[in-house]
Scaffold this active site. Structure first.
Site, PDB file in Angstrom:
ATOM      1  CD  GLN A  32     -36.549  -5.124  40.633  1.00  0.00           C
ATOM      2  OE1 GLN A  32     -36.703  -5.187  41.837  1.00  0.00           O
ATOM      3  NE2 GLN A  32     -35.639  -5.843  40.007  1.00  0.00           N
ATOM      4  CG  ASP A  87     -26.407  -7.955  46.499  1.00  0.00           C
ATOM      5  OD1 ASP A  87     -25.620  -8.811  46.933  1.00  0.00           O
ATOM      6  OD2 ASP A  87     -27.527  -7.755  47.009  1.00  0.00           O
ATOM      7  N   GLY A 140     -37.657 -16.791  39.732  1.00  0.00           N
ATOM      8  CA  GLY A 140     -37.318 -17.813  40.715  1.00  0.00           C
ATOM      9  C   GLY A 140     -38.393 -18.858  40.893  1.00  0.00           C
ATOM     10  CG  ASP A 157     -30.100 -12.086  48.874  1.00  0.00           C
ATOM     11  OD1 ASP A 157     -30.759 -11.282  49.560  1.00  0.00           O
ATOM     12  OD2 ASP A 157     -28.969 -11.835  48.430  1.00  0.00           O
ATOM     13  CB  SER A 158     -36.542 -12.352  47.763  1.00  0.00           C
ATOM     14  OG  SER A 158     -37.190 -12.389  49.023  1.00  0.00           O
TER      15      SER A 158
END
Length: 284
Positions: A32, A87, A140, A157-158
């Protein structure tokens, strides 16, 4: 005076812009594109492939609600798995609970974890180095398919269901998560902004219903995620946790309080009240 602006183009019919006071860094990762810049109102803003993921100004709302609502609803969370969350903010909130003995972070992109360690240390606030934390760099969906461990809580938490995060909204993944829960276990995830992404509500509802005793949503108002309330998905192996009384939630919070800026026991209960326009997406 020349001003620089970042324009998020998540939707093809509506855009939001942030005035950039300083671009801190931008890298092209193996999976990314990652960028970080500073703004006057939202602090540091992290983007992946041009879509905002977290801002230091309001991240506490999102992270507190995805962490503390299920923890206090369950009442005895000891093992947690965070899928995504590179994060570190979700780990930070979960590890505020002394009852949590083990927290597994499954992040597909190691570059995100490294980036946030260096440039957003306030978000994780030491959670990556907590002795209860285990960091696994893996896809995942593949991790959960192979996993034989049982968790009291799984937090997904995507990103939105585009790019690498798309597989985390599929029925096979939800089925595997259900298999990896303890008897009262809970799965929560971010489920978009219903006013603009109503199909996410409908799709998640249909894909989870065959595999969980209780499927629902709760809400939080996060300024960065524009378009009204943000929906947080809820699925549990039992019907008990979501229906715990206000008195029970208040008592648990009083017995094991954590520092919060958004979450309270009263907000906990109120967040499950869904407006009719959101209930329409699940046929209720």
């Amino acid at each position: 005076m020349i001003q620089n602006w970042f324009e998020e183009t998540l939707y093809d019919h509506w855009r939001q812009s942030f005035r950039v006071t300083r671009e801190i860094t931008r890298i092209k990762g193996p999976m990314q594109d990652i960028a970080l810049f500073e703004t006057p109102g939202f602090g540091r803003v992290l983007t992946l492939d041009g879509v905002i993921q977290v801002t230091t100004g309001d991240e506490f709302i999102y992270h507190e609600m995805l962490a503390h609502v299920p923890v206090y609803a369950h009442g005895a969370v000891r093992s947690v798995c965070v899928v995504g969350g590179g994060d570190g903010g979700m780990l930070r909130e979960l590890l505020k609970h002394r009852s949590v003995e083990r927290a597994v972070l499954v992040e597909i992109d190691a570059a995100v974890v490294d980036f946030c360690r260096q440039h957003l240390p306030s978000v994780s606030d030491g959670a990556f180095d907590d002795p209860r934390t285990a960091i696994v760099i893996a896809d995942g969906i593949e991790y959960m398919a192979r996993c034989r461990e049982k968790f009291d809580l799984i937090v997904i938490d995507s990103t939105d269901p585009i790019g690498p995060g798309g597989v985390l909204f599929t029925e096979p993944f939800y089925k595997d998560c259900a298999r990896c829960l303890t008897p009262d276990g809970i799965v929560v995830n971010q489920n978009g902004v219903p006013f603009l992404q109503g199909e996410e509500i409908t799709d998640t509802w249909k894909r989870r219903r065959p595999h969980y005793a209780d499927v629902s949503y709760y809400l939080a108002a996060v300024p960065t995620y524009v378009g009204g309330f943000m929906a947080l998905g809820w699925a549990s192996a039992s019907t008990r946790a979501r229906t715990e009384s206000s008195e029970t939630i208040r008592a648990r919070f009083a017995a094991a309080p954590v520092a919060t800026r958004y979450y309270t026991p009263d907000i906990h209960k109120a967040s499950f009240a869904l407006p009719p326009y959101i209930r329409e997406y699940i046929g209720k």
